[in-house]
Design an enzyme around this catalytic site. Structure first.
Site, PDB file in Angstrom:
ATOM      1  N   HIS A 172      13.827  36.323 -28.288  1.00 24.62           N
ATOM      2  CA  HIS A 172      14.802  37.357 -28.366  1.00 24.62           C
ATOM      3  C   HIS A 172      14.333  38.737 -28.496  1.00 24.62           C
ATOM      4  O   HIS A 172      13.301  38.928 -28.981  1.00 24.62           O
ATOM      5  CB  HIS A 172      15.844  36.985 -29.748  1.00 24.62           C
ATOM      6  CG  HIS A 172      17.345  37.631 -29.470  1.00 24.62           C
ATOM      7  ND1 HIS A 172      18.219  37.018 -30.376  1.00 24.62           N
ATOM      8  CD2 HIS A 172      17.527  38.602 -28.899  1.00 24.62           C
ATOM      9  CE1 HIS A 172      19.316  37.762 -30.008  1.00 24.62           C
ATOM     10  NE2 HIS A 172      19.067  38.617 -29.339  1.00 24.62           N
ATOM     11  N   LEU A 192      18.303  44.077 -29.058  1.00 23.28           N
ATOM     12  CA  LEU A 192      18.953  44.112 -30.339  1.00 23.28           C
ATOM     13  C   LEU A 192      18.967  42.641 -30.749  1.00 23.28           C
ATOM     14  O   LEU A 192      19.477  41.653 -30.099  1.00 23.28           O
ATOM     15  CB  LEU A 192      20.566  44.284 -30.326  1.00 23.28           C
ATOM     16  CG  LEU A 192      21.549  44.203 -31.170  1.00 23.28           C
ATOM     17  CD1 LEU A 192      21.169  44.832 -32.535  1.00 23.28           C
ATOM     18  CD2 LEU A 192      22.854  44.644 -30.660  1.00 23.28           C
ATOM     19  N   ILE A 234      17.634  38.946 -23.753  1.00 22.52           N
ATOM     20  CA  ILE A 234      17.582  40.363 -23.698  1.00 22.52           C
ATOM     21  C   ILE A 234      18.860  41.122 -24.042  1.00 22.52           C
ATOM     22  O   ILE A 234      19.907  40.897 -23.147  1.00 22.52           O
ATOM     23  CB  ILE A 234      16.994  40.904 -22.470  1.00 22.52           C
ATOM     24  CG1 ILE A 234      16.711  42.554 -22.702  1.00 22.52           C
ATOM     25  CG2 ILE A 234      17.661  40.530 -21.113  1.00 22.52           C
ATOM     26  CD1 ILE A 234      15.619  43.011 -21.661  1.00 22.52           C
ATOM     27  N   GLU A 235      19.023  41.548 -25.327  1.00 27.75           N
ATOM     28  CA  GLU A 235      20.339  42.041 -25.774  1.00 27.75           C
ATOM     29  C   GLU A 235      20.658  43.298 -25.933  1.00 27.75           C
ATOM     30  O   GLU A 235      19.894  44.134 -26.629  1.00 27.75           O
ATOM     31  CB  GLU A 235      20.636  41.238 -27.058  1.00 27.75           C
ATOM     32  CG  GLU A 235      22.071  41.585 -27.589  1.00 27.75           C
ATOM     33  CD  GLU A 235      22.458  40.478 -28.969  1.00 27.75           C
ATOM     34  OE1 GLU A 235      23.543  40.945 -29.426  1.00 27.75           O
ATOM     35  OE2 GLU A 235      21.892  39.718 -28.994  1.00 27.75           O
ATOM     36  N   VAL A 236      21.880  44.062 -25.292  1.00 25.56           N
ATOM     37  CA  VAL A 236      21.905  45.519 -25.332  1.00 25.56           C
ATOM     38  C   VAL A 236      21.067  46.507 -25.215  1.00 25.56           C
ATOM     39  O   VAL A 236      20.509  47.171 -26.063  1.00 25.56           O
ATOM     40  CB  VAL A 236      22.706  45.770 -26.914  1.00 25.56           C
ATOM     41  CG1 VAL A 236      23.663  47.123 -26.709  1.00 25.56           C
ATOM     42  CG2 VAL A 236      23.876  44.635 -27.185  1.00 25.56           C
TER      43      VAL A 236
END
Length: 266
Positions: free
Chosen positions: A114, A117, A158-160
């Protein structure tokens, strides 16, 4: 029936096919996702252990996952993952340490890390907000990707992250990128079923798209529950329930004989 996707399939189809991914919390949601053609599912670990999961979602590539603080250290992660793998988990979400990711990968367990974010580690990047809008934080996301590659992960959520930063990273990594609010350059697009179905009553993330209004329907059903239960309670309190149609009868002579026997027993 189509065959279940493998890690090799996902890696080979990067950039050729855009995958859909949902977080599901119930077997009903998993079944609906399977029927709808959603290929990748994030699931509670307990769902993997339920034999009914593969009955309703036989082809889904399933990632069980939990926050690192719910599982523990590297040894705990391995003990957690092995039974899930045995019962049909396809990959594992891991927000734990690089050491943990490396150990899982060395045992042949497909690991998804991860970056950007990371809600469980949001204090390091300033809370619930985009990561990668500045040169410094974009470089951080890239270093996170490189570290996951070196540790043996096959994928990363892959977040925000700004979509242009995601695109630049996608062009330079061999990881399978699962985009949650990070743009179309990700190899899969990931949302929570609560948001897709419109049953999230709290904050709706900017990247979420709502396709139904379950909240209103749930309110309607709840009102029906209250109405029905109120009528039941009123019937019980007033003596209208149970009525003759709800009772099991017996022959009068059997009742009389039974009463006589009870009197003798007493």
């Amino acid at each position: 029936m189509a065959a279940r996707l493998t890690v090799r399939d996902l890696l080979d189809q990067r950039g050729k096919h855009q995958f859909a991914m949902l977080r599901v919390e119930t077997l009903e949601e998993a079944e609906a996702a399977e029927k709808a053609g959603v290929e990748l599912l994030s699931v509670p670990p307990a769902m993997i252990m339920d034999r009914r999961f593969r009955e309703v979602a036989p082809t889904a590539f399933a990632f069980p996952g939990d926050n690192f603080y719910e599982i523990g250290d590297t040894g705990d992660f391995l003990k957690w993952a092995f039974p899930l793998y045995k019962h049909g988990a396809d990959g594992f979400y891991c927000s734990g340490s690089l050491r943990t990711i490396r150990a899982m990968a060395e045992h042949g367990l497909p690991v998804c890390g991860h970056v950007g974010l990371i809600p469980s580690k949001r204090t390091w990047t300033g809370g619930f907000k985009a990561v990668g809008k500045t040169l410094e934080t974009a470089q951080l996301v890239w270093r996170q990707i490189r570290a996951l590659e070196e540790a043996g992960a096959f994928a990363a959520e892959i977040e925000v992250v700004p979509f242009a930063i995601t695109k630049a990273i996608a062009e330079r990594t061999n990881l399978f990128l699962i985009s949650m609010g990070a743009g179309p350059a990700g190899h899969a697009q990931y949302l929570f079923t609560d948001d897709v179905l419109g049953q999230n009553r709290g904050h709706i993330p900017r990247h979420a798209k709502v396709y139904a209004d379950f909240a209103t329907e749930q309110d309607r059903l709840q009102a029906m529950r209250v109405t029905a239960m109120s009528a039941f309670a009123a019937d019980v309190h007033g003596g209208a329930y149970p009525g003759p149609e709800h009772l099991v009868a017996s022959e009068a002579d059997v009742v009389a004989t039974f009463r006589d026997w009870l009197d003798q027993e007493a």
